[in-house]
Enzyme design. Structure first.
Site, PDB file in Angstrom:
ATOM      1  N   LYS A  58       0.820  -1.213   0.000  1.00 27.00           N
ATOM      2  CA  LYS A  58       0.000   0.000   0.000  1.00 27.00           C
ATOM      3  C   LYS A  58       0.856   1.266   0.000  1.00 27.00           C
ATOM      4  O   LYS A  58       0.598   2.191  -0.729  1.00 27.00           O
ATOM      5  CB  LYS A  58      -0.867   0.114   1.264  1.00 27.00           C
ATOM      6  CG  LYS A  58      -1.722  -1.025   1.582  1.00 27.00           C
ATOM      7  CD  LYS A  58      -2.511  -0.759   2.857  1.00 27.00           C
ATOM      8  CE  LYS A  58      -1.738  -0.555   4.117  1.00 27.00           C
ATOM      9  NZ  LYS A  58      -1.091  -1.486   4.884  1.00 27.00           N
ATOM     10  N   ARG A  98      12.766  -1.370   9.959  1.00 27.69           N
ATOM     11  CA  ARG A  98      11.881  -0.895  11.028  1.00 27.69           C
ATOM     12  C   ARG A  98      11.892  -1.920  12.148  1.00 27.69           C
ATOM     13  O   ARG A  98      11.814  -3.112  11.882  1.00 27.69           O
ATOM     14  CB  ARG A  98      10.455  -0.764  10.479  1.00 27.69           C
ATOM     15  CG  ARG A  98      10.090   0.641  10.084  1.00 27.69           C
ATOM     16  CD  ARG A  98       8.810   0.690   9.337  1.00 27.69           C
ATOM     17  NE  ARG A  98       7.694   0.061  10.046  1.00 27.69           N
ATOM     18  CZ  ARG A  98       6.443   0.041   9.587  1.00 27.69           C
ATOM     19  NH1 ARG A  98       6.162   0.599   8.433  1.00 27.69           N
ATOM     20  NH2 ARG A  98       5.488  -0.545  10.259  1.00 27.69           N
ATOM     21  N   ARG A 112      -8.694   0.340  10.598  1.00 30.13           N
ATOM     22  CA  ARG A 112      -8.226  -1.034  10.706  1.00 30.13           C
ATOM     23  C   ARG A 112      -9.271  -1.930  11.365  1.00 30.13           C
ATOM     24  O   ARG A 112      -9.111  -3.142  11.373  1.00 30.13           O
ATOM     25  CB  ARG A 112      -6.954  -1.072  11.552  1.00 30.13           C
ATOM     26  CG  ARG A 112      -5.655  -1.035  10.753  1.00 30.13           C
ATOM     27  CD  ARG A 112      -4.555  -0.976  11.759  1.00 30.13           C
ATOM     28  NE  ARG A 112      -3.270  -1.452  11.381  1.00 30.13           N
ATOM     29  CZ  ARG A 112      -2.296  -0.724  10.836  1.00 30.13           C
ATOM     30  NH1 ARG A 112      -2.532   0.510  10.464  1.00 30.13           N
ATOM     31  NH2 ARG A 112      -1.110  -1.226  10.647  1.00 30.13           N
ATOM     32  N   ARG A 160      12.094  -5.441   3.682  1.00 32.54           N
ATOM     33  CA  ARG A 160      11.777  -4.010   3.573  1.00 32.54           C
ATOM     34  C   ARG A 160      12.829  -3.169   4.306  1.00 32.54           C
ATOM     35  O   ARG A 160      13.245  -3.499   5.419  1.00 32.54           O
ATOM     36  CB  ARG A 160      10.399  -3.765   4.193  1.00 32.54           C
ATOM     37  CG  ARG A 160      10.006  -2.298   4.202  1.00 32.54           C
ATOM     38  CD  ARG A 160       8.540  -2.113   4.205  1.00 32.54           C
ATOM     39  NE  ARG A 160       7.949  -2.335   5.531  1.00 32.54           N
ATOM     40  CZ  ARG A 160       6.655  -2.169   5.788  1.00 32.54           C
ATOM     41  NH1 ARG A 160       5.838  -1.805   4.841  1.00 32.54           N
ATOM     42  NH2 ARG A 160       6.187  -2.398   6.998  1.00 32.54           N
ATOM     43  N   ARG A 179       1.899  -8.853  14.029  1.00 39.73           N
ATOM     44  CA  ARG A 179       1.204  -7.813  13.254  1.00 39.73           C
ATOM     45  C   ARG A 179       0.281  -8.431  12.218  1.00 39.73           C
ATOM     46  O   ARG A 179      -0.834  -7.964  12.016  1.00 39.73           O
ATOM     47  CB  ARG A 179       2.219  -6.887  12.578  1.00 39.73           C
ATOM     48  CG  ARG A 179       2.859  -5.922  13.556  1.00 39.73           C
ATOM     49  CD  ARG A 179       4.045  -5.228  12.960  1.00 39.73           C
ATOM     50  NE  ARG A 179       3.708  -4.288  11.907  1.00 39.73           N
ATOM     51  CZ  ARG A 179       4.505  -4.013  10.873  1.00 39.73           C
ATOM     52  NH1 ARG A 179       5.657  -4.636  10.740  1.00 39.73           N
ATOM     53  NH2 ARG A 179       4.140  -3.137   9.989  1.00 39.73           N
TER      54      ARG A 179
END
Ligand code: AMP
Length: 231
Positions: free
Chosen positions: A14, A161, A89, A128, A172
């Protein structure tokens, strides 16, 4: 004001798609994760409240999120179109968003749902890397920077991260799936959900998104909100 909601698990792409759309000048990108990380960095009251939840991979309380989102949406002019990334969410947050849009006289013509199998998400999150200076997002294999470890845009150092580490990723993904299933059904039932195959390349996703948003210009179904009747 117009809001396009981006739905999808962490790692679905996204943020990367949103960044490309932002570059077209048609949208502003509003990522609640980015807003919260910034608030934590600056040590604001919202940041102090959110930090512990974020470290655990849990959701920050709804009231905090609603305040943050409304404040940001109100800050823009009526003509602005936002890509809302990371919010809502949960069903409760979706209802809160309807109320916020009503108060701000905003419209919600589309919910883009980035759909990918869990294995793809795990692999994306593990690779990532994010620029510590400007927040640009890369992937060690799928979207590498020109110079290893350095941001193409500002030269900043690329980092992983903390919540992209393996221990937190599973949690998550779990939290995401549990919380958003109802949300996907809700938006599907009121005809706002546009499914994007998020297991494909970035270019493929962008062309799917374009097709949906193009059709949206007339926004025949842009009811402005999704009334929960019949749910
Ligand atoms: P993200 O960058 O979207 O993965 O968000 C990072 C973290 O910020 C999440 O794991 C949550 O702790 C928090 N967060 C972001 N958006 C929301 C939201 N809509 N509701 C609650 N917590 C959120």
């Amino acid at each position: 004001m117009e809001v396009v909601v981006l739905l999808g698990a962490p790692g679905a792409g996204k943020g990367t798609v949103a960044e490309r759309l932002r570059q077209t000048g048609r949208f502003r990108h509003l990522s609640t994760g980015d807003l919260l990380r910034e608030a934590v960095r600056q040590g604001t009251p919202v940041g102090q409240e959110a930090e512990a939840y974020m470290k655990r991979g849990d959701l920050v309380p709804d009231e905090v999120m609603a305040r943050l989102v409304e404040e940001r949406l109100r800050a823009g002019a009526d003509s602005v179109a936002y890509l809302l990334d990371g919010y809502p969410r949960t069903l409760e947050q979706a209802e809160a968003l309807d109320r916020i849009l009503q108060r701000c006289r905003g419209r919600l013509p589309h919910v883009l749902f980035f759909d990918a199998p869990r294995e793809v998400l795990r692999q994306r999150l593990a690779g990532r890397r994010v620029c510590g200076t400007c927040g640009a997002v890369y992937h060690v294999r799928n979207l590498p920077p020109r110079r290893e470890g350095r941001c193409d845009r500002c030269g900043g150092a690329l980092e992983q991260r903390p919540d992209d580490r393996e221990e937190t990723v599973e949690r998550r993904l779990e939290v995401y799936q549990r919380q958003t299933e109802g949300l996907i059904r809700r938006y599907e039932m009121c005809g706002l959900l546009r499914r994007i195959n998020a297991a494909q390349s970035l270019e493929g996703m962008l062309s799917d998104v374009d097709r949906h948003l193009g059709a949206a210009g007339d926004a025949g179904q842009g009811a402005g909100s999704c009334l929960p009747r019949g749910l």
